[in-house]
Design an enzyme around this catalytic site. Structure first.
Site, PDB file in Angstrom:
ATOM      1  CG  HIS A 135     -26.972 -20.369  -9.287  1.00 20.19           C
ATOM      2  ND1 HIS A 135     -25.752 -20.599  -9.908  1.00 20.19           N
ATOM      3  CD2 HIS A 135     -27.113 -21.367  -8.377  1.00 20.19           C
ATOM      4  CE1 HIS A 135     -25.202 -21.678  -9.387  1.00 20.19           C
ATOM      5  NE2 HIS A 135     -26.009 -22.161  -8.458  1.00 20.19           N
ATOM      6  CB  SER A 192     -26.113 -22.457  -5.435  1.00 20.23           C
ATOM      7  OG  SER A 192     -25.027 -23.344  -5.379  1.00 20.23           O
TER       8      SER A 192
END
Length: 204
Positions: free
Chosen positions: A162, A108
């Site tokens: 993220h 991610s």
């Protein structure tokens, strides 16, 4: 425009194969995931954790984004720069996660790096965000906003990773876009050979 070697798709395939190995041998996950308390004695897990995933849903979401956005970005900036961004964003996301999570795995952070770069390089590119078409830059802002809110609603999602990844992507995109602008300003005085030399230096 640079030649596309489909490295993003190769990485997608590698992650899928690794996930199959994870399912067959759970010990494989334990050996290569990032356990943050052991980061100093097992520093390679800062990278190997990028290729691991915690569930089939986790894998499918990440691989869809990597195959789609990664291919688009690689097509625009070339394989070398794509790989540099992918690993830089993934590594930075892993490091940034250390103070906040006990363990981390997944691509991610690297994928958000790709999203951040695309938001700068191709801000007007239309993408679908939860069924709604919108410019890439706006979708990226919404994705980041969701992760910022996620920090205050703890879950199994590494929101810090993220956000860290997208920051790397944004910086990368700004630096690369500045080179594009420099080329545009020089086009009047540059002949075809000079432009080709510039592209070979900065775009491959």
């Amino acid at each position: 425009m640079t030649k596309n070697n489909y490295t993003a798709l190769w990485i997608t395939g590698i992650c899928i194969i690794i996930f199959i190995i994870q399912v067959i041998s759970p010990l494989f996950t334990e050996a290569f995931k990032l356990t943050t308390s052991e980061a100093l004695v097992r520093p390679w897990t800062l990278i190997t954790a990028i290729f691991l995933h915690g569930s089939i849903t986790h894998l499918l979401y990440n691989m869809f984004a990597l195959a789609l956005f990664g291919t688009i970005l690689e097509h625009n900036i070339g394989t070398k720069k794509f790989l540099y961004l992918f690993f830089s964003a993934g590594l930075f996301a892993s490091i940034a996660s250390i103070p906040f999570y006990n363990a981390v795995l997944g691509a991610s952070g690297a994928i958000f790096g790709i999203i951040g770069a695309l938001a700068i390089i191709k801000p007007k590119m239309v993408v679908w965000f939860y069924g709604m078409p919108m410019p890439m830059v706006l979708a990226a802002i919404f994705w980041v906003a969701i992760d910022v809110l996620g920090i205050f609603a703890p879950s199994n999602t590494a929101n810090i990773a993220h956000i860290s990844g997208v920051l790397v992507g944004v910086v990368f995109g700004i630096l690369l876009r500045s080179k594009f602008i420099q080329l545009k300003k020089q086009e009047i005085t540059m002949d075809n050979k000079s432009i080709e030399e510039w592209e070979a230096r900065y775009m491959k």
